[in-house]
Structure formats: structure tokens, C-alpha cells
Scaffold this active site. Sequence first.
Site, PDB file in Angstrom:
ATOM      1  N   GLU A 126       5.559   0.861   0.093  1.00 36.13           N
ATOM      2  CA  GLU A 126       5.574  -0.552   0.503  1.00 36.13           C
ATOM      3  C   GLU A 126       6.811  -1.289   0.003  1.00 36.13           C
ATOM      4  O   GLU A 126       7.151  -2.352   0.527  1.00 36.13           O
ATOM      5  CB  GLU A 126       4.311  -1.273   0.025  1.00 36.13           C
ATOM      6  N   LYS A 153       5.935  -4.316  -7.313  1.00 34.42           N
ATOM      7  CA  LYS A 153       6.214  -2.879  -7.490  1.00 34.42           C
ATOM      8  C   LYS A 153       7.725  -2.627  -7.406  1.00 34.42           C
ATOM      9  O   LYS A 153       8.276  -1.825  -8.163  1.00 34.42           O
ATOM     10  CB  LYS A 153       5.483  -2.044  -6.427  1.00 34.42           C
TER      11      LYS A 153
HETATM   12  P1  NAD Z   1      -6.272   1.348  -8.619  1.00 33.79           P
HETATM   13  O1  NAD Z   1      -6.267  -0.123  -8.429  1.00 33.79           O
HETATM   14  O2  NAD Z   1      -7.414   2.149  -8.098  1.00 33.79           O
HETATM   15  O3  NAD Z   1      -6.136   1.696 -10.180  1.00 33.79           O
HETATM   16  C1  NAD Z   1      -5.309   0.979 -11.035  1.00 33.79           C
HETATM   17  C2  NAD Z   1      -5.746   1.282 -12.464  1.00 33.79           C
HETATM   18  O4  NAD Z   1      -4.845   0.593 -13.355  1.00 33.79           O
HETATM   19  C3  NAD Z   1      -7.160   0.781 -12.785  1.00 33.79           C
HETATM   20  O5  NAD Z   1      -7.872   1.777 -13.491  1.00 33.79           O
HETATM   21  C4  NAD Z   1      -6.919  -0.444 -13.680  1.00 33.79           C
HETATM   22  O6  NAD Z   1      -7.957  -0.661 -14.617  1.00 33.79           O
HETATM   23  C5  NAD Z   1      -5.602  -0.061 -14.358  1.00 33.79           C
HETATM   24  N1  NAD Z   1      -4.850  -1.240 -14.816  1.00 33.79           N
HETATM   25  C6  NAD Z   1      -4.564  -2.362 -14.101  1.00 33.79           C
HETATM   26  N2  NAD Z   1      -3.861  -3.224 -14.863  1.00 33.79           N
HETATM   27  C7  NAD Z   1      -3.698  -2.625 -16.071  1.00 33.79           C
HETATM   28  C8  NAD Z   1      -3.044  -3.004 -17.269  1.00 33.79           C
HETATM   29  N3  NAD Z   1      -2.427  -4.193 -17.377  1.00 33.79           N
HETATM   30  N4  NAD Z   1      -3.056  -2.150 -18.315  1.00 33.79           N
HETATM   31  C9  NAD Z   1      -3.696  -0.946 -18.226  1.00 33.79           C
HETATM   32  N5  NAD Z   1      -4.331  -0.540 -17.109  1.00 33.79           N
HETATM   33  C10 NAD Z   1      -4.333  -1.369 -16.056  1.00 33.79           C
HETATM   34  O7  NAD Z   1      -4.893   1.848  -7.995  1.00 33.79           O
HETATM   35  P2  NAD Z   1      -4.540   3.225  -7.266  1.00 33.79           P
HETATM   36  O8  NAD Z   1      -4.783   3.070  -5.819  1.00 33.79           O
HETATM   37  O9  NAD Z   1      -5.138   4.336  -8.013  1.00 33.79           O
HETATM   38  O10 NAD Z   1      -2.961   3.223  -7.478  1.00 33.79           O
HETATM   39  C11 NAD Z   1      -2.390   3.781  -8.668  1.00 33.79           C
HETATM   40  C12 NAD Z   1      -0.882   3.631  -8.605  1.00 33.79           C
HETATM   41  O11 NAD Z   1      -0.378   4.299  -7.446  1.00 33.79           O
HETATM   42  C13 NAD Z   1      -0.404   2.191  -8.501  1.00 33.79           C
HETATM   43  O12 NAD Z   1       0.748   2.045  -9.292  1.00 33.79           O
HETATM   44  C14 NAD Z   1      -0.083   2.008  -7.025  1.00 33.79           C
HETATM   45  O13 NAD Z   1       0.943   1.051  -6.858  1.00 33.79           O
HETATM   46  C15 NAD Z   1       0.402   3.394  -6.660  1.00 33.79           C
HETATM   47  N6  NAD Z   1       0.205   3.806  -5.257  1.00 33.79           N
HETATM   48  C16 NAD Z   1      -1.032   3.688  -4.678  1.00 33.79           C
HETATM   49  C17 NAD Z   1      -1.200   4.149  -3.354  1.00 33.79           C
HETATM   50  C18 NAD Z   1      -2.549   4.057  -2.668  1.00 33.79           C
HETATM   51  O14 NAD Z   1      -2.627   4.343  -1.466  1.00 33.79           O
HETATM   52  N7  NAD Z   1      -3.623   3.706  -3.341  1.00 33.79           N
HETATM   53  C19 NAD Z   1      -0.127   4.708  -2.662  1.00 33.79           C
HETATM   54  C20 NAD Z   1       1.114   4.796  -3.305  1.00 33.79           C
HETATM   55  C21 NAD Z   1       1.260   4.355  -4.603  1.00 33.79           C
HETATM   56  O1  DAU Z   2       1.383   2.423   1.355  1.00 32.73           O
HETATM   57  C1  DAU Z   2       0.913   2.568   0.046  1.00 32.73           C
HETATM   58  C2  DAU Z   2      -0.024   1.417  -0.281  1.00 32.73           C
HETATM   59  O2  DAU Z   2      -1.219   1.635   0.465  1.00 32.73           O
HETATM   60  C3  DAU Z   2      -0.319   1.297  -1.763  1.00 32.73           C
HETATM   61  O3  DAU Z   2       0.864   0.977  -2.433  1.00 32.73           O
HETATM   62  C4  DAU Z   2      -1.377   0.220  -2.026  1.00 32.73           C
HETATM   63  O4  DAU Z   2      -1.716   0.206  -3.393  1.00 32.73           O
HETATM   64  C5  DAU Z   2      -2.606   0.546  -1.200  1.00 32.73           C
HETATM   65  O5  DAU Z   2      -3.583  -0.468  -1.372  1.00 32.73           O
HETATM   66  C6  DAU Z   2      -2.245   0.682   0.275  1.00 32.73           C
HETATM   67  O6  DAU Z   2      -1.851  -0.588   0.836  1.00 32.73           O
HETATM   68  P1  DAU Z   2      -2.325  -1.060   2.300  1.00 32.73           P
HETATM   69  O7  DAU Z   2      -2.228  -2.522   2.368  1.00 32.73           O
HETATM   70  O8  DAU Z   2      -1.654  -0.261   3.345  1.00 32.73           O
HETATM   71  O9  DAU Z   2      -3.873  -0.546   2.219  1.00 32.73           O
HETATM   72  P2  DAU Z   2      -5.261  -1.249   2.653  1.00 32.73           P
HETATM   73  O10 DAU Z   2      -6.298  -0.193   2.519  1.00 32.73           O
HETATM   74  O11 DAU Z   2      -5.476  -2.548   1.982  1.00 32.73           O
HETATM   75  O12 DAU Z   2      -5.024  -1.531   4.203  1.00 32.73           O
HETATM   76  C7  DAU Z   2      -4.673  -0.486   5.110  1.00 32.73           C
HETATM   77  C8  DAU Z   2      -4.464  -1.116   6.471  1.00 32.73           C
HETATM   78  O13 DAU Z   2      -5.732  -1.591   6.969  1.00 32.73           O
HETATM   79  C9  DAU Z   2      -3.545  -2.330   6.473  1.00 32.73           C
HETATM   80  O14 DAU Z   2      -2.782  -2.344   7.675  1.00 32.73           O
HETATM   81  C10 DAU Z   2      -4.505  -3.527   6.472  1.00 32.73           C
HETATM   82  C11 DAU Z   2      -5.695  -3.002   7.233  1.00 32.73           C
HETATM   83  N1  DAU Z   2      -7.011  -3.561   6.819  1.00 32.73           N
HETATM   84  C12 DAU Z   2      -7.336  -3.505   5.500  1.00 32.73           C
HETATM   85  C13 DAU Z   2      -8.531  -4.009   5.049  1.00 32.73           C
HETATM   86  C14 DAU Z   2      -8.907  -3.975   3.584  1.00 32.73           C
HETATM   87  C15 DAU Z   2      -7.889  -4.073   7.765  1.00 32.73           C
HETATM   88  O15 DAU Z   2      -7.599  -4.083   8.986  1.00 32.73           O
HETATM   89  N2  DAU Z   2      -9.088  -4.571   7.326  1.00 32.73           N
HETATM   90  C16 DAU Z   2      -9.438  -4.585   6.011  1.00 32.73           C
HETATM   91  O16 DAU Z   2     -10.543  -5.088   5.675  1.00 32.73           O
END
Ligand code: NAD
Ligand code: DAU
Length: 341
Positions: A126, A153
Site C-alpha cells: 500500500e 507505513k
Molecule cells: P494485525 O493488526 O492482525 O496485528 C498487529 C499486531 O501488532 C497485533 O497483535 C497488535 O496487538 C500488535 N501491536 C499493535 N500496536 C502495537 C504496539 N504499539 N506495540 C506492540 N504491539 C503492537 O496485523 P497483520 O495483518 O498481522 O499485519 C502485520 C504486519 O504486516 C503489519 O505491519 C502490516 O502493516 C503488515 N502487512 C499486513 C498485510 C495484510 O494483508 N494483513 C499485508 C502486508 C503487510
Molecule cells: O495490501 C496489503 C494491505 O492489505 C495491508 O497492508 C493491510 O494491513 C491490510 O488490512 C490490507 O488492506 P486492504 O485495505 O486492502 O484490506 P481490507 O481487507 O480492509 O479490504 C480489502 C478490500 O475490500 C478493499 O478494497 C476494501 C474492500 N472492503 C473492505 C471491507 C472491510 C469492502 O468492500 N467492504 C468491507 O467491509
Amino acid sequence: MKLLVTGGAGFIGSNFVMYMLREHPDYEIVNVDSLTYAGNLENLQSVESNLQYTFIQADITDVQQMEQIISKGIDVVVNFAAESHVDRSILSPDIFVRTNVLGTQVLLDAAKKYQVTKYVQVSTDEVYGSLGPTGLFTEETPLMPNSPYSASKAGGDLLVRAYHETFGLPVNITRCSNNYGPFQFPEKLIPLIISRALNDEAIPVYGDGLNIRDWLYVEDHCSAIDLVIHNGKIGEVYNIGGNNERTNIYIVETILEQLGKPASLIQYVQDRLGHDRRYGIDPTKLGTELGWKPIHNFETGIKETIQWYLNHQDWWTRIQSGTYQDYVQLQYGKRMGDSTE
Ligand code: NAD
Ligand code: DAU
């Protein structure tokens, strides 16, 4: 090797802790997590008694605690800890800056002071912003974040780069596309659809439903980070993605079909502010330099994920009580004519 994993009680972090303990049973893993609403120690029940694993509840913005933890022989820091939900960043940007920018800087300072052998920043595609209908994000794509989440980020990434350039800190940055799989908090699209569909609740689709995300099974993200820790060239950025672009409406329809639920549950709602249209990752560098290949394809990965949520209804129904309900009301109440109450 002694690894500090921050944010290890969240979705990807907990999958990563379990993956590393399985793949490297001789490594020591210290998991530091402040346990925000997204942190859940239930995710890690299977490794609680593993003597190679320790959990410490602490905030990554706490200088003293981070120094104390890293001073005790940490070799590698992997920073997953973050506020991660775009919609929440639109409601309250401040905590995103605090954790994702300040927290990163605190960890970098401690990593520098105690001379870790590597610092890995887990970042996101992102930070590159939004793509038009063609092209992919490469590691050279300029950073153009559009949400408070992605801007925070990107801020963290720039600090990581600066600590490498200025102080010679040995770093890598990874930028992955959207993850899915077990233990994802039900505010994110895929678990939100599954859990709401199972409860016969309306599925909120933002805008026209044609925004595109590039989906990767969480375990493939973990294997990529494992490779970067061991073989990533110091100072380099690695994109992670599995060439699985899908529109949001395709994801919604696929899940409803697999659950045997009607399309009439779909409810188009007001679009997300600043909603990025399309993400698509070019993972060539990770494949050619480090030999990474994802092992899950989307069709089997989504089936396994749906099955996991079916088998773990107690996990997500526990989350769906209490404070999570306040967020659902704030986020969707007006958009969905208060049908979320
Ligand atoms: P998540 O929200 O599920 O988990 C985040 C964790 O960080 C939680 O356990 C929370 O308690 C902890 N946390 C938050 N603030 C904190 C702080 N100040 N100190 C210590 N711990 C803290 O997130 P996720 O989806 O598992 O994402 C993990 C990482 O991967 C993030 O850095 C996110 O930007 C990155 N990322 C996520 C995705 C995705 O699709 N979910 C994709 C690419 C990158
Ligand atoms: O691309 C990586 C990112 O993917 C990570 O860095 C983020 O932490 C992770 O949350 C995710 O971000 P998105 O915004 O892409 O994910 P989200 O699941 O929130 O939404 C996915 C898509 O679905 C986005 O286009 C918004 C849409 N959406 C999401 C929600 C929660 C809906 O249409 N309805 C919804 O209720």
C-alpha cells in the site's frame, strides 16, 4: 539464532511465530506485543509450552522496554507490530503515526544500540499507492501512499532506509500484498465476509466492488520473510506477492457460493475515502535473487481458509463481542441503515 518478533499476537505475526518454531526448532523466539484489540494470545496456544518461545507484553514505543529486551542477545528483529486496518486509520490516524512511525524509530534505535545482525521491517504494497488498469508495483515504484495507514507505513519504511544509509544498520524491508488465512481478525474483507455470511448478515461492499487486491496465503508470506532474514541482501527492499489479483466482488461471490449463501446478502455501501483502486505486486526480485515461490494457489487457499473459519467459530465469535461491536457500529452503522445493530 535469537529472534525478536514484534506484533506476534496478530494475524501474520502469530502465523510467523508458529512457522518459524516449526521450520527452525533450534531458534529462540521472543514475541513482543502490546495486545491491542488485534492482538490475541489464543492464536499461539499451540506453542505456549514450547521452551524456545517467550511472550512479553510491551509496547514498541516504550524505549526502556525495547532496549531492555533487545539488549538480551537478540540477533534479528522482525517488526510486524502495527496498526493495520485502513478503515480505522480514516477514523483515528493518530495511533497509526504513533505505532507505525514512532514505534519503528524506537525499535531502530534499540537495534542500532545493541548491534543486531539484521532488522527486518514488514511493510506493505500500500505504500506504493494505487495502480491503473495495467502495470505492477516493483521495488523501484515511487512511494505514493493514499491513506493515513499507508502513509504511516511509508514513514516507517523511510526511517528504516535512513538508519541503513546514515548509521549502516543492516536492514531489509519487505512489501507484501493482501494476506488471507487462519487467525485474521474479522474486520478484514475475507474473514468479515465469512463470519457475516455464516450469521446471515449483509455483506458490505464498498463502491462498485471492482477494486482489485492481490491475494497471498499467509504461510507464503511467512516463508518469504524467512528467506529474507537468512539471504536478503543488506539494505534491499523485497516485494512479496503471488500474482493473484481479484476484484472484491469476485471474492464476495466466491465465498458466498462456497458457503451456499445467497447473493442477496450483498449490500453495496458508500465507498471508502481515498479507496485505492488496484494493487498488483511484481515479485520477480524475490524469486530470482532468493528463489522464493508461493506454494498455495488462491482456489485451494480460499477453500482451506473458509474451512478454518468454519472449524473455529468459537475463535471469531469471541472476538465479535465487546469492543469490536463498537467499531462495527461506527464503521458500518450509517452506511448500512443501522442494520448492523
Ligand atoms: P494485525 O493488526 O492482525 O496485528 C498487529 C499486531 O501488532 C497485533 O497483535 C497488535 O496487538 C500488535 N501491536 C499493535 N500496536 C502495537 C504496539 N504499539 N506495540 C506492540 N504491539 C503492537 O496485523 P497483520 O495483518 O498481522 O499485519 C502485520 C504486519 O504486516 C503489519 O505491519 C502490516 O502493516 C503488515 N502487512 C499486513 C498485510 C495484510 O494483508 N494483513 C499485508 C502486508 C503487510
Ligand atoms: O495490501 C496489503 C494491505 O492489505 C495491508 O497492508 C493491510 O494491513 C491490510 O488490512 C490490507 O488492506 P486492504 O485495505 O486492502 O484490506 P481490507 O481487507 O480492509 O479490504 C480489502 C478490500 O475490500 C478493499 O478494497 C476494501 C474492500 N472492503 C473492505 C471491507 C472491510 C469492502 O468492500 N467492504 C468491507 O467491509
